[in-house]
Design an enzyme around this catalytic site. Structure first.
Site, PDB file in Angstrom:
ATOM      1  N   LYS A  23     -46.692 -19.606 -20.260  1.00  0.00           N
ATOM      2  CA  LYS A  23     -47.581 -20.746 -20.509  1.00  0.00           C
ATOM      3  C   LYS A  23     -46.850 -22.047 -20.199  1.00  0.00           C
ATOM      4  O   LYS A  23     -45.805 -22.326 -20.776  1.00  0.00           O
ATOM      5  CB  LYS A  23     -48.009 -20.719 -21.969  1.00  0.00           C
ATOM      6  CG  LYS A  23     -49.074 -21.712 -22.378  1.00  0.00           C
ATOM      7  CD  LYS A  23     -49.492 -21.468 -23.842  1.00  0.00           C
ATOM      8  CE  LYS A  23     -50.694 -22.304 -24.241  1.00  0.00           C
ATOM      9  NZ  LYS A  23     -51.177 -21.937 -25.601  1.00  0.00           N
ATOM     10  N   CYS A  52     -54.541 -20.737 -21.810  1.00  0.00           N
ATOM     11  CA  CYS A  52     -55.195 -21.609 -22.805  1.00  0.00           C
ATOM     12  C   CYS A  52     -55.126 -23.100 -22.458  1.00  0.00           C
ATOM     13  O   CYS A  52     -55.788 -23.547 -21.539  1.00  0.00           O
ATOM     14  CB  CYS A  52     -54.642 -21.325 -24.188  1.00  0.00           C
ATOM     15  SG  CYS A  52     -55.718 -21.954 -25.516  1.00  0.00           S
ATOM     16  N   GLU A  68     -55.732 -14.571 -25.081  1.00  0.00           N
ATOM     17  CA  GLU A  68     -54.375 -15.044 -25.400  1.00  0.00           C
ATOM     18  C   GLU A  68     -53.844 -14.332 -26.656  1.00  0.00           C
ATOM     19  O   GLU A  68     -54.568 -14.199 -27.650  1.00  0.00           O
ATOM     20  CB  GLU A  68     -54.405 -16.562 -25.655  1.00  0.00           C
ATOM     21  CG  GLU A  68     -53.021 -17.165 -25.877  1.00  0.00           C
ATOM     22  CD  GLU A  68     -53.079 -18.671 -26.154  1.00  0.00           C
ATOM     23  OE1 GLU A  68     -54.151 -19.160 -26.554  1.00  0.00           O
ATOM     24  OE2 GLU A  68     -52.054 -19.353 -25.966  1.00  0.00           O
TER      25      GLU A  68
END
Lengths: 367, 367
Positions: free
Chosen positions: A194, A231, A119
């Site tokens: 994300k 994540c 990330e």
């Protein structure tokens, strides 16, 4: 090869158990007695020693069918930042580029076809500082930014698909936490945003960018249908589910996560997602300690624990990369395994999604 | 106490690692360095020796608040069948009752408040035989059957809530895979029907009963809000999710699952569900080998691997019960931990269920 003696889960096990007990343990914990290590070239070992990164290689085979195997070689890269965070942003970024290029060269020489980086790989994870303006130069374009330009060349040179998770600044100046997918000809195939943002401890990302508004895209690359779950999104079962329903064969989970909380989750969530959804998952976490001078005085320090690993749809997993060192994990997989596991377990056949779609809709209308 | 030396994950670790390394391992694998074992009475130890069942006891505490703790003591029971499956159904069942009564007596003397038994606990798991009529007498009423009558007395006597997973035959003769919830006064509070049915190997349950049509009920008992996810339902993330959204604080997963496939999933799925949904999960699996004479000749044999365990919403878990022996696991939990973990991690706040409800609905309308 293992010059740094590290207290990791995998090392503890390997060093302390006798071969018979180790096999039994591996069967229950990793899902198979043998890690099926892949042999790598002498030149790759040499590169890993000279450039101080761990090199690990494994394979997951599928049962033989009358249909041909669908072999794909994937590469996971975990790395630390190099320069202190007080250096110029340009120099910090270029120092990372120099290191990553060497690791990608090694991966390419081993025949890797798809690479995923961690990330926001081209910068320290300053998002834990709660400060914004002073770091703004790290945010970059998903199509014309320095990271993409750098990786496009390597993708074209080696015929690689590369997943490049960056801090994006779009054309109107809005920030996003983005994974750019670059195809084997060096073109930007698309991007994933994300979908779920943490507000956990000092990792509060909502002041920087909004949750993704692009849903759950799957990228039909030359080598496999791939998707990305960035994540904190790994904590959301539905995020994994939608990527599977949309056809993903491999889902990458590029992360930046610290040991203080949640390290015991790390070996559970992506592995569970592989089992539940019948695809491969690739967990990638950054390593090293990052130190930031706070504008209000004092310093902020965060240590990431690496431990990248791959899980097959049958729940078997590889050992993890180091908790401390840069690393390249190469895994050869046979995508036929996805279909074979679904045929065996039938989780998709028995999922009753119609019921859940209705129950969730009703719940929304009550709220 | 551990008279049978068993090669289990937990025993391997405990016996092979020195105390310092063991702590480090425990932190990464179990989520905490110390298992927080609970002391049990001498009389309970004596009962476990005399009646040949393993007794294990642990606790999960929560941080102190100005609000009082909400302590609950739960008991998981895993057991084998006793008589050969060729004996009369009545005798087979009563032999199990006799054994279970002793274990429940012990649990009650330790102050256990909620007990859950394994899937179809009052019979051998004949559903793997693919035969039906010859076993039909094992199917019983959820309100008036022998299992419920037997357990109601114990529930009333000790003030216990008991989850009793049975093979149900309802008033019109239809079979269901059911968990009956009996309250502390010995009344049937309600039931849950297994929502997802396997067709894996010889475990093909659809010829016996249909998937549940009662959704995802949560039972507001005297001690906690509890729910049940029966066996194969643990593979479905949405099944766990709906129980959480409906308010469950503890979810029991009574199972009957064999080592040949999926043992490496066992330690992943229920633990992942606890993390993802911010509640406690209790995994219970039967033990022992069951042998059936097949009408078409030959025998069918299935061995269950026990390994029952409990996971807290912060991902910490207990060691497992034996793979081979009957066992009682007592776990004292503080339900405040559910709220504390949700406040820390915010998975519910960030779940964006509205998006998923819409995406799933759209997917259904496309199919």
């Amino acid at each position: 090869m293992e010059r740094h003696s590290e207290l990791t889960f995998d090392n503890i096990i390997k060093n302390k158990l006798n071969p018979k007990v180790l096999k039994e343990f591996n069967k229950i914990y990793y899902g198979r007695e043998d890690h099926c290590e892949l042999k790598v070239k002498e030149s790759s070992l040499k590169s890993s020693e000279e450039n101080n990164f761990e090199l690990a290689a494994y394979s997951f085979s599928a049962a033989q069918e009358s249909r041909p195997p669908r072999l794909v070689k994937i590469g996971l890269i975990q790395h630390s930042v190099i320069l202190p965070t007080c250096e110029s942003i340009r120099e910090q970024r270029e120092a990372i580029f120099t290191k990553i290029e060497k690791i990608i060269n090694t991966a390419a020489s081993e025949g890797v076809q798809i690479i995923c980086l961690e990330e926001t790989w081209s910068m320290p994870f300053f998002l834990c500082t709660r400060e914004k303006e002073k770091w703004a130069e790290f945010a970059e374009s998903a199509t014309k930014g320095p990271s993409v330009i750098f990786l496009k060349d390597l993708a074209r040179k080696y015929g690689l698909v590369i997943v490049s998770p960056i801090l994006e600044k779009d054309d109107v100046g809005t920030w996003w936490n983005t994974a750019v997918v670059i195809d084997e000809e060096g073109n930007v195939l698309g991007k994933h945003l994300k979908n779920h943002l943490p507000s956990v401890g000092s990792f509060s990302e909502t002041p920087y960018y909004a949750p993704g508004n692009m849903g759950h895209p799957v990228f039909d690359t030359k080598y496999a249908k791939i998707a990305i779950n960035i994540c904190y999104g790994r904590h959301q079962a539905l995020n994994w589910l939608m990527l599977g329903l949309n056809g993903a064969e491999i889902v990458f989970n590029p992360s930046a996560t610290v040991a203080e909380f949640g390290e015991s989750f790390w070996n559970i969530e992506a592995r569970n997602a592989a089992i539940a959804n019948g695809y491969f998952t690739c967990s990638i976490n950054r390593v090293g300690t990052e130190t930031f001078n706070s504008t209000s005085g004092g310093t902020i320090e965060r240590t990431y624990y690496g431990s990248s690993y791959v899980t097959a749809p049958n729940g078997c997993r590889t050992p993890a990369l180091s908790r401390l060192r840069d690393g390249l994990m190469i895994v050869e997989i046979d995508l036929n395994l996805n279909r074979q596991v679904r045929d065996q377990w039938g989780f998709n056949m028995t999922s009753r999604l119609d019921i859940y779609a209705t129950e969730l809709k009703e719940l929304q209308s009550q709220n």
